[in-house]
Write an enzyme that holds these catalytic residues in place. Sequence first.
Site, short mmCIF file in Angstrom:
data_model
loop_
_atom_site.label_atom_id
_atom_site.label_comp_id
_atom_site.label_asym_id
_atom_site.label_seq_id
_atom_site.Cartn_x
_atom_site.Cartn_y
_atom_site.Cartn_z
N HIS A 11 0.85 -1.20 0.00
CA HIS A 11 0.00 0.00 0.00
C HIS A 11 0.88 1.24 0.00
O HIS A 11 2.10 1.14 -0.14
CB HIS A 11 -0.98 0.02 1.19
CG HIS A 11 -0.31 -0.04 2.52
ND1 HIS A 11 -0.89 0.41 3.66
CD2 HIS A 11 0.90 -0.49 2.88
CE1 HIS A 11 -0.06 0.23 4.67
NE2 HIS A 11 1.01 -0.32 4.23
N GLY A 289 6.87 0.82 8.85
CA GLY A 289 5.64 1.39 9.38
C GLY A 289 5.65 1.60 10.88
O GLY A 289 5.08 2.58 11.39
N ARG A 475 3.49 16.12 20.43
CA ARG A 475 4.30 15.64 19.29
C ARG A 475 4.80 16.87 18.53
O ARG A 475 4.09 17.44 17.73
CB ARG A 475 3.43 14.75 18.40
CG ARG A 475 4.21 13.92 17.41
CD ARG A 475 3.26 13.11 16.57
NE ARG A 475 2.43 13.97 15.72
CZ ARG A 475 1.32 13.59 15.12
NH1 ARG A 475 0.89 12.38 15.25
NH2 ARG A 475 0.65 14.42 14.35
N ASN A 505 -0.54 22.69 14.66
CA ASN A 505 -0.37 22.28 13.26
C ASN A 505 -0.95 20.89 13.06
O ASN A 505 -0.53 19.93 13.70
CB ASN A 505 1.12 22.27 12.91
CG ASN A 505 1.40 21.61 11.57
OD1 ASN A 505 0.59 21.69 10.65
ND2 ASN A 505 2.53 20.94 11.46
#
Length: 566
Positions: A11, A289, A475, A505
Site C-alpha cells: 500500500h 511502518g 508531538r 499544526n
Amino acid sequence: MRVLGINAIFHDPAAALVVNGQVVAAAEEERFSRRKHGKRPVPFSAWELPELAAAWCLAEAGVDVDALDAVAYSFDPGLCRDAAALDLADPWDWLRVEYAQRAPQFLAAALPGLDPGKVRFVPHHVAHAASAGLAAPTAGDDTAVLVLDGRGEVASHLAGVYRDGRLSSLHSQELPHSLGLLYEDLTRHLGFQHSSDEYKVMALASYGEPRHLGALRELIRATDDGGFRVERIDWASLAKAVAAGGELTEEHADLAASVQTRLEEVLLDLSRWLHDASGGARTLALAGGVALNCVANARLAAEGPYQRVWVQPAAGDAGTALGAALHVAGELGDRATPMAGADLGRGWSDEELEAELRRAALPYSRPDSIAAEAARVLADNGIVAWYQGRAEYGPRALGHRSLLAHPGDPDTTRRMNDVKGREQFRPIAPMVRAERFAEIFDGVYPSPYMLFVHRVRPHWRDRIPAVTHVDGTARVQTVHTETEPLVAELLAEFERRTGLPVVVNTSLNTAGRPMVDTPREALELFGSAPVDLLALGPFAVHRGSLGGARPAALGEARPATPGGTR
Ligand SMILES: [Fe+2]
C-alpha cells in the site's frame, strides 16, 4: 544517474526520482488519485502502480522515460516463499508474487518508452533501510539502521549498519513474527482499519494502563540473536472485539497501553543488540511502518544507547520508493546526498495560484507578508488553512499543507477535530520556533519531521493546553529558519502578538481523505469547513470577506456544542 523508485506492492504506492544521488521529487499516489493510502494492501491490488506520481516525478525533473538509467522496484519476488511455509494466513499471497514478477511489464505499459530490462528488484527491507541509512543527515558516519515493518518478502525486520554508503545486514526476523502485523491485528480488534489507523491505537494507549504487560512479556519477546518472537495472541481474552465505529472503553485503552508498552520494551532490546553488533554506532536511523510510532521513537531516543535517533519522514511503505532509488543509485556508483527536507512533492507558482483564485471568483488579497497576515488571524483565535511551497512526502503535514490554530485555547482541539470530522480523542500537535524549544519542551531535538513525542514542561502546560495531551506530552515539530523561513516568520510574528512561540499544526485534509495537494483542493476544503483564512501561497482569502461569522476571541463565551467522542 537517473533512478526512478517505485513502491507498489502493499500500500501507500509512491514514486521518487533520484538524480546523481539526490532526491529531486517524491510523492505518494494518494495525493493524485485522492484515494487514501492509494489502495488497500491486498494481493489483488499488487499490480496497481503509482502511475500519476511516477509521471509527475519525471515531468517535474524534465527527465524523459528513455533517459532513466534504472527503475528500482521495492520488492523482490525472487526472495518470496510459499505463504503457508511462512505460517501466513493469506491464501492469495501467490498472486502478489505473480504480479510483482510482472512489474517490469506493468511499468513499461504505465510509462511508455520504458525498457522493462531497466527494472531492478530491491528487497523490501533493503529499500526501507536505504530510506533511513542513506537519507539521514549523518550518512557520512556509520549509521545503525533498524527496519520495523509489518512484512516484506519473507521478513518483518532488518537490523544493519551503513558504512561508507554500503549496508551490512546483521539480522532479519522471518515471518510470521512481526511487530507491525501484531499492531495491525490489535488495530483490527479495536474496530479500526488496519494498515491505516495504527496511530489511533497509539493515541488511545495514552488513556490506558498497561494491565496486561505481564502476559504480553511472555508472548512478545526479543531473542538474543537480534530478532524476536511474537506468539499468537487471543485478543478477545484481553478485551472484547470492537465493531467498526463501535464504542471504545477503558478495557480497550488498557489493552492498547499494554501492547504499546511491550512494543517499546522490545524495540529497546532490539536497538541495544544492534548497538553492540554495529560496533557502537552513534546514530540509529529508523524506517518501516512501526517507525511512525512516535511514542516508541521517543522512548528509543531517551533510553536507548544512541546519541541520536533519526526517523525517515516517509517511514511507511511510501518511503521505499525513495529508498529503492537511493539503493540502486548507490549500486550504479552514485553517492547519496542526505535529504534536506520532506517537501519533495508538487508545488505551484504564484501565477498559477492566482489563476486558481480568479477562476474560483473569490475575493482575495496579496498582503505584504502572508506569514504576518496568518499570525494575526491565529492570534485572534482563527483557523488558518496554510498552503505553501511543495507538498510533504510522508504522512505528516510540516507547514506546507497544514491547518493552523491557536495553542492557548483549550477548545482548539474540539474545533480542529470538528473541522476535520475526526475522533475527539485524537491529539493535535504543536510547531515551535527552534530557538524556544528547550524552554517549553523536553525531548528529541531537532525534530523537524514530527516523529517523536516530547514532554511539555509543567509551567507551560496551561499556556498551551490545546497541544498538551492528557499525559503531559506533545508531538513537536521544530521549525528552523534555515529550512522553513516562511513558517519561522509566522511563528515569530505569532509570538510577537501573543507571547507564544507555538502554533497548532495538523494536516490540511478532512477525515478519511488524503492531504490536500492542489490549490483547487485547498479551495474545496476552505469552502466546506469553518476555516477563517486560506493562505494560498502569498494570497489571502478571508472567511469574513465572504460574509461568514467571525471566530470567537480567546476568553469570549461561545455557544456550547456537543463533544461527541467515540
Ligand atoms: Fe514495508
